[in-house]
Write a protein that holds these residues in place. Structure first.
Motif, PDB file in Angstrom:
ATOM      1  N   UNK A 187      44.615   1.146  -4.385  1.00  0.00           N
ATOM      2  CA  UNK A 187      45.545   0.346  -5.168  1.00  0.00           C
ATOM      3  C   UNK A 187      46.711  -0.077  -4.294  1.00  0.00           C
ATOM      4  N   UNK A 188      47.318  -1.176  -4.631  1.00  0.00           N
ATOM      5  CA  UNK A 188      48.396  -1.713  -3.802  1.00  0.00           C
ATOM      6  C   UNK A 188      49.708  -0.982  -4.074  1.00  0.00           C
ATOM      7  N   UNK A 189      50.573  -0.984  -3.052  1.00  0.00           N
ATOM      8  CA  UNK A 189      51.826  -0.219  -3.122  1.00  0.00           C
ATOM      9  C   UNK A 189      53.034  -1.110  -3.437  1.00  0.00           C
ATOM     10  N   UNK A 190      52.800  -2.298  -3.983  1.00  0.00           N
ATOM     11  CA  UNK A 190      53.900  -3.193  -4.327  1.00  0.00           C
ATOM     12  C   UNK A 190      53.349  -4.530  -4.795  1.00  0.00           C
ATOM     13  N   UNK A 191      54.199  -5.546  -4.800  1.00  0.00           N
ATOM     14  CA  UNK A 191      53.771  -6.893  -5.170  1.00  0.00           C
ATOM     15  C   UNK A 191      52.958  -7.448  -4.001  1.00  0.00           C
ATOM     16  N   UNK A 192      51.682  -7.729  -4.262  1.00  0.00           N
ATOM     17  CA  UNK A 192      50.699  -7.953  -3.203  1.00  0.00           C
ATOM     18  C   UNK A 192      50.479  -9.433  -2.921  1.00  0.00           C
ATOM     19  N   UNK A 193      50.439  -9.760  -1.644  1.00  0.00           N
ATOM     20  CA  UNK A 193      49.998 -11.070  -1.184  1.00  0.00           C
ATOM     21  C   UNK A 193      48.760 -10.878  -0.327  1.00  0.00           C
ATOM     22  N   UNK A 194      47.777 -11.785  -0.457  1.00  0.00           N
ATOM     23  CA  UNK A 194      46.546 -11.678   0.305  1.00  0.00           C
ATOM     24  C   UNK A 194      45.531 -10.794  -0.387  1.00  0.00           C
ATOM     25  N   UNK A 195      44.382 -10.635   0.249  1.00  0.00           N
ATOM     26  CA  UNK A 195      43.358  -9.752  -0.305  1.00  0.00           C
ATOM     27  C   UNK A 195      42.557  -9.099   0.808  1.00  0.00           C
ATOM     28  N   UNK A 196      41.798  -8.051   0.452  1.00  0.00           N
ATOM     29  CA  UNK A 196      41.056  -7.292   1.446  1.00  0.00           C
ATOM     30  C   UNK A 196      39.943  -8.131   2.062  1.00  0.00           C
TER      31      UNK A 196
END
Length: 203
Positions: free
Chosen positions: A150-159
């Motif tokens: 899971x992401x640790x904040x407001x996420x930009x981009x993707x895996x």
């Protein structure tokens, strides 16, 4: 013929403006560059998601297993698109039916899916941790060593594209025509690259 398949999935609903088209194009472009990556677009709910993944695997020669699933969608500590944390048992049951590889990964690629809302005894989330706990490794049962990120904040981009992966503590945007600032959730941090993810294991 790949022996293992990675899938990036984008839902049909929950987007604003051109977001759906942009994310679907990004997923399809990434899948076009790798034989072992497929895009599943326009799913509605976990049953539809599972059915679309199964169709991809069945259409791929060599009977591959599912190595990675990324859900690329809007999120917060208790929601990723149409999956809410209270539905975790149902989502886990449905996802466990897929033919996973022995070592597998799920990325909940929405904002703040790896952190919590609130503090102390009243803290809720993360949805990524909840899903990992609901899909435990079980000898003679679900024999998959699964890590849910899971992401640790407001996420930009993707895996899937590894493009511009970044988290921020706050997000500034518009809601109902007004400028709004969303503040940090408990445990959030600014990060880039692989550091944007918090890992939760099922064993």
């Amino acid at each position: 013929m790949p022996s293992a398949i990675d899938i990036v999935a984008t839902p049909a609903d929950g987007w604003h403006g051109t977001e759906r088209a942009d994310n679907e194009r990004r997923a399809n472009d990434a899948a076009g560059r790798r034989a072992d990556l497929a895009a599943v677009t326009g799913y509605r709910g976990v049953a539809d998601l599972v059915a679309k993944i199964q169709a991809v695997l069945q259409a791929t020669p060599g009977d591959p297993c599912l190595r990675t699933l990324e859900i690329d969608a809007h999120g917060n500590p208790v929601v990723i698109n149409d999956y809410q944390i209270g539905q975790t048992a149902a989502w886990a049951q449905a996802l466990k039916a897929l033919p996973w590889c022995d070592q597998a990964v799920i990325y909940l690629g929405g904002c703040n899916t790896g952190v919590k809302i609130g503090t102390g005894a009243s803290a809720r989330g993360s949805i990524a941790e909840s899903l990992a706990h609901a899909m435990p490794f079980t000898a003679g049962g679900f024999e998959v060593r699964l890590t849910v990120y899971g992401s640790c904040g407001f996420l930009s981009g993707n895996w899937a594209t590894s493009s511009n992966l970044r988290t921020s503590l706050v997000y500034r945007g518009k809601h109902n025509g007004k400028k709004v600032t969303w503040g940090p959730y408990t445990g959030a941090r600014e990060a880039t690259g692989a550091d944007v993810w918090n890992a939760f294991r099922n064993w």
